[in-house]
Write a protein that holds these residues in place. Structure first.
Motif, short mmCIF file in Angstrom:
data_model
loop_
_atom_site.label_atom_id
_atom_site.label_comp_id
_atom_site.label_asym_id
_atom_site.label_seq_id
_atom_site.Cartn_x
_atom_site.Cartn_y
_atom_site.Cartn_z
N ASN A 1 7.61 10.32 -4.29
CA ASN A 1 8.03 10.10 -2.90
C ASN A 1 9.46 9.59 -2.81
N ASP A 2 10.41 10.43 -3.22
CA ASP A 2 11.83 10.10 -3.23
C ASP A 2 12.49 10.83 -2.07
N ASN A 3 12.52 10.19 -0.91
CA ASN A 3 13.13 10.77 0.28
C ASN A 3 13.53 9.63 1.21
N TYR A 4 14.20 9.95 2.32
CA TYR A 4 14.96 8.92 3.01
C TYR A 4 14.80 8.98 4.53
N PRO A 5 13.68 8.49 5.06
CA PRO A 5 13.52 8.45 6.51
C PRO A 5 14.35 7.35 7.16
N GLY A 6 14.67 6.28 6.45
CA GLY A 6 15.41 5.14 6.98
C GLY A 6 15.14 3.92 6.13
N GLN B 1 0.83 -1.21 0.00
CA GLN B 1 0.00 0.00 0.00
C GLN B 1 0.87 1.27 0.00
N MET B 2 1.89 1.24 -0.82
CA MET B 2 2.82 2.36 -0.88
C MET B 2 2.16 3.61 -1.44
N GLU B 3 2.46 4.74 -0.82
CA GLU B 3 2.04 6.04 -1.33
C GLU B 3 3.16 6.59 -2.21
N TRP B 4 2.86 6.83 -3.48
CA TRP B 4 3.88 7.22 -4.44
C TRP B 4 4.15 8.71 -4.45
N LEU B 5 3.35 9.49 -3.74
CA LEU B 5 3.53 10.93 -3.71
C LEU B 5 3.87 11.40 -2.30
N VAL B 6 4.70 12.43 -2.23
CA VAL B 6 4.95 13.10 -0.96
C VAL B 6 3.66 13.74 -0.49
N LYS B 7 3.38 13.64 0.78
CA LYS B 7 2.20 14.32 1.32
C LYS B 7 2.41 15.83 1.22
N THR B 8 1.42 16.50 0.65
CA THR B 8 1.53 17.95 0.45
C THR B 8 0.62 18.72 1.40
N ILE C 1 12.63 0.80 1.81
CA ILE C 1 12.62 -0.41 0.99
C ILE C 1 11.24 -0.65 0.37
N ASN C 2 10.19 -0.46 1.14
CA ASN C 2 8.84 -0.74 0.62
C ASN C 2 7.98 0.50 0.45
N GLY C 3 8.45 1.65 0.96
CA GLY C 3 7.59 2.81 0.96
C GLY C 3 8.13 4.05 0.28
N ARG C 4 9.25 3.94 -0.43
CA ARG C 4 9.81 5.10 -1.12
C ARG C 4 10.28 4.67 -2.51
N THR C 5 10.51 5.66 -3.37
CA THR C 5 10.84 5.36 -4.76
C THR C 5 12.09 6.08 -5.21
N ASN C 6 12.92 5.40 -6.01
CA ASN C 6 14.02 6.04 -6.74
C ASN C 6 13.47 6.52 -8.08
#
Length: 694
Positions: A149-154, A51-58, A159-164
């Motif tokens: 959603n290309d950012n780096y919380p950890g 259930q990955m969110e592909w966009l940064v929350k705005t 691995i499952n919730g962000r995109t390159n």
């Protein structure tokens, strides 16, 4: 209007079929629209277990500075009418259809109309800019926000919730390939189907806006347009799910785009460039130009081939024109000679970047060079970031490079320079018990990375000179690292094979066994952690993941224990997910990095650095993977990575620590090489690994 109604959202699942059955896409695009702005507020893929969110929350909840004005589908342009130039942003619609899928904005004389259509699991968007005024206008700096959603919380979240996000600003054949950071499907694609994307920008960067843990808000740029009254310009694209790079390519062609590739992207003068263009459908017309000069195109088995000799050094643009005015391109670089380029760089370091003032405490060090000032940078500029411009740390790469070159050439002038440098390291950056600092004051920056790089230098010097003392220094440096940092540090460039080879040749059997045991203890941590990579100086990045695989592959080659190769194979998709296949020497197989110029460059700008020299660590991973498995395709990819990094080095021996690829970053012009020659010489260190095996 009632506030509760005003904040209402609409959700659209892009499926089509009898009784709601999904039979056109495995993971249909699902979007949530905000009726206050008309923008896409959320994008997911139906059926995605994560259930990955592909966009940064705005809405400011993920990052306080990312608000609704940056949402997907909003944007900006600058309009010129007469002698007046004004920047406009469309944020508040003047009209929204009942289902929310058609939105109209008006900024002055310019109407922006956005239409969205769901079909067969895909979402198609069209943006039309119309001059509703009575005078002709010019539009430029047109950007549409695409906050992927290309950012780096950890690592666990990434691995499952962000995109390159890999962007190809390839005009009519532009695309975006957004790969889940863990490398597992489903992924997201965007392909331009009408109009053109010429570049992209990055917004909301800075040391107080996410620092090195956040790529920023991407905006895709349209070409400049001249609009007479009533005239329009448009761009349309389709969003779709896919199962990986090959599936992405297949779907890109199915949706009417082209796929451009070359046999390589950096050539030597006199070689022949070979560009291939694939189309899912026969082209009505086609032609090509090299730097504006027509060149022949041959159609063969549904592919369009351009082969041209490269007779001059410099950048080359191969443009491909098709179907009545459409175009795309490939970006190439031609060097006079790869070997001579490396030799000139080594000589420049020896001649101009070594501190030769005996009264300076940094005597013997290899230093940052300011190409604008045409001199060594003394690290004394107020308000700079001195720790990443000091006389140690990443700058040790210059020493490792020169030591490798001395192994190949036995040049006595290099030896003299290297011995001076070795004394500097041992006497000025290291304590008696081998604690290793980044600067001669030995007050801070006792980094784990330092030990690996200094040890690598010592081992290279042992193999170059046969002086056993260097093997001892290398061993003791690593022992000092393990005493202080333990076995869980994900260091870049752990010198496994060269370290053990040096100790074996030096007859240091006891030390060999001890170091091998240390490496095995490190491997236990890496295997136990698996994809749960620990935070380092950046929360999550390519130069945490790739060094882990680099280390394990080396250890497999030494021990032949299957568990190491098994773990390499498990983590390889995560390494590969950082890389794209765009047809440009700046981008092809280059890992995403976006903070290094801020820390290491003179311009101190955040933003995509393509290429960045640490992308060559992935080249080392591919090189060792080819040795481990016999899969030569990875060797070819490794060679491609280190060749593409040659653009950071110039024919006169100078170099640049970073190329800022985006058109603009926070409104400041990008597309330049930073004036500092700082830490980029690691790219040549890995070039020699892959080309010479050292």
């Amino acid at each position: 209007m009632n506030r509760q109604f005003y904040q209402r959202i609409k959700i659209f699942l892009c499926t089509w079929g009898m009784a709601g059955c999904i039979w056109a896409a495995d993971y249909p695009v699902k979007v949530t629209l905000h009726t206050a702005t008309g923008a896409v507020e959320q994008l997911t893929l139906s059926g995605d277990e994560q259930q990955m969110e592909w966009l940064v929350k705005t809405d400011g909840t993920l990052y306080p500075w990312v608000k609704e004005n940056l949402a997907w589908g909003l944007g900006y342009f600058t309009v010129v009418k007469g002698h007046e130039s004004v920047k406009k942003e469309w944020q508040k619609p003047v009209e929204i259809s009942p289902d929310g899928m058609e939105v109209t904005y008006r900024e002055g004389d310019i109407q922006v109309r956005v239409t969205r259509v769901c079909r067969d699991g895909d979402l198609t968007e069209k943006y039309t800019f119309t001059n509703r005024g009575k005078e002709a206008v010019s539009l430029y700096d047109i950007g549409i926000y695409t906050p992927l959603n290309d950012n780096y919380p950890g690592a666990q979240e990434c691995i499952n919730g962000r995109t390159n996000v890999q962007v190809w600003d390839g005009e009519n054949a532009a695309y975006v390939n957004a790969l889940r950071m863990g490398g597992t499907a489903p992924h997201l694609g965007l392909v331009v189907t009408e109009g053109s994307i010429k570049s992209y920008e990055v917004w909301e960067r800075g040391d107080r806006k996410g620092n090195s843990h956040y790529r920023g808000i991407l905006a895709l740029n349209l070409p400049d347009s001249f609009l007479r009254p009533g005239r329009s310009c448009s761009v349309a694209w389709t969003l779709f799910s896919h199962n990986g790079n090959e599936d992405f390519k297949r779907k890109l062609l199915e949706k009417g785009s082209l796929l451009v590739s070359c046999d390589k992207y950096v050539y030597q003068k006199g070689e022949t460039a070979r560009m291939q263009v694939q189309s899912g459908f026969p082209l009505a017309s086609y032609a090509a130009k090299m730097n504006g000069v027509p060149v022949p195109v041959v159609e063969k088995e549904g592919k369009y081939l351009v082969e041209v000799p490269l007779l001059q050094a410099g950048e080359v643009r191969l443009d491909f024109f098709y179907n009545g005015g459409k175009q795309t391109h490939a970006s190439l670089l031609v060097v006079n000679s790869e070997r001579e380029l490396l030799e000139k760089r080594v000589e420049f370091i020896r001649m101009y970047q070594q501190m030769n003032n005996p009264s300076d405490p940094r005597y013997g060090a290899y230093m940052v060079y300011d190409n604008e000032g045409d001199s060594i940078y003394l690290n004394d500029t107020p308000n700079c970031n001195p720790v990443d411009r000091d006389e140690g740390a990443e700058r040790v790469g210059m020493g490792v490079l020169l030591a490798k070159q001395y192994r190949l050439t036995k040049d006595e002038k290099l030896k003299e320079s290297l011995l001076k440098y070795a004394r500097f390291l041992r006497e000025k950056l290291q304590t008696e018990d081998f604690v290793t600092y980044s600067s001669v004051d030995q007050k801070n920056r006792n980094r784990g990375y330092n030990y690996m790089w200094v040890a690598d230098f010592y081992f290279q010097m042992y193999l170059a000179t046969g002086d056993r003392q260097f093997a001892v220094y290398g061993y003791e440096t690593l022992q000092a690292m393990y005493r202080q940092f333990g076995y869980g540090f994900y260091a870049i460039g752990i010198p496994v094979t060269i370290g053990l080879e040096s100790l074996e040749k030096a007859g240091m059997k006891k030390e060999y066994k001890k170091l091998l045991k240390d490496f095995e203890k490190t491997s236990e941590v890496f295997i136990r952690n698996g994809l749960d990579y620990p935070k380092s100086e950046v929360n999550y990045e390519q130069s945490i993941v790739a060094p882990a695989v680099h280390f394990l592959a080396q250890l497999y080659l030494v021990t032949k224990e299957q568990k190491y190769l098994d773990e390499v194979k498990r983590q390889m998709p995560v390494v590969e997910a950082f890389n794209g296949f765009q047809p440009s020497f700046h981008l092809n197989e280059i890992a995403i990095r976006h903070w290094d110029d801020y820390w290491f460059g003179k311009r101190e700008m955040f933003g995509d650095t393509f290429p960045h020299y640490w992308s060559t660590v992935t080249g080392a991973v591919y090189y060792y993977y080819a040795l481990c498995t016999g899969d030569q395709s990875y060797l070819a990819r490794a060679e491609n990575i280190v060749r593409n990094n040659l653009c950071l080095f110039f024919e006169d021996g100078r170099a640049s620590c970073a190329y800022l690829y985006p058109y603009k970053i926070d409104g400041v012009k990008g597309q330049f090489y930073d004036p500092y020659a700082n830490d980029q010489d690691w790219a040549l260190v890995y070039y020699l690994l892959i080309h010479e095996g050292i």
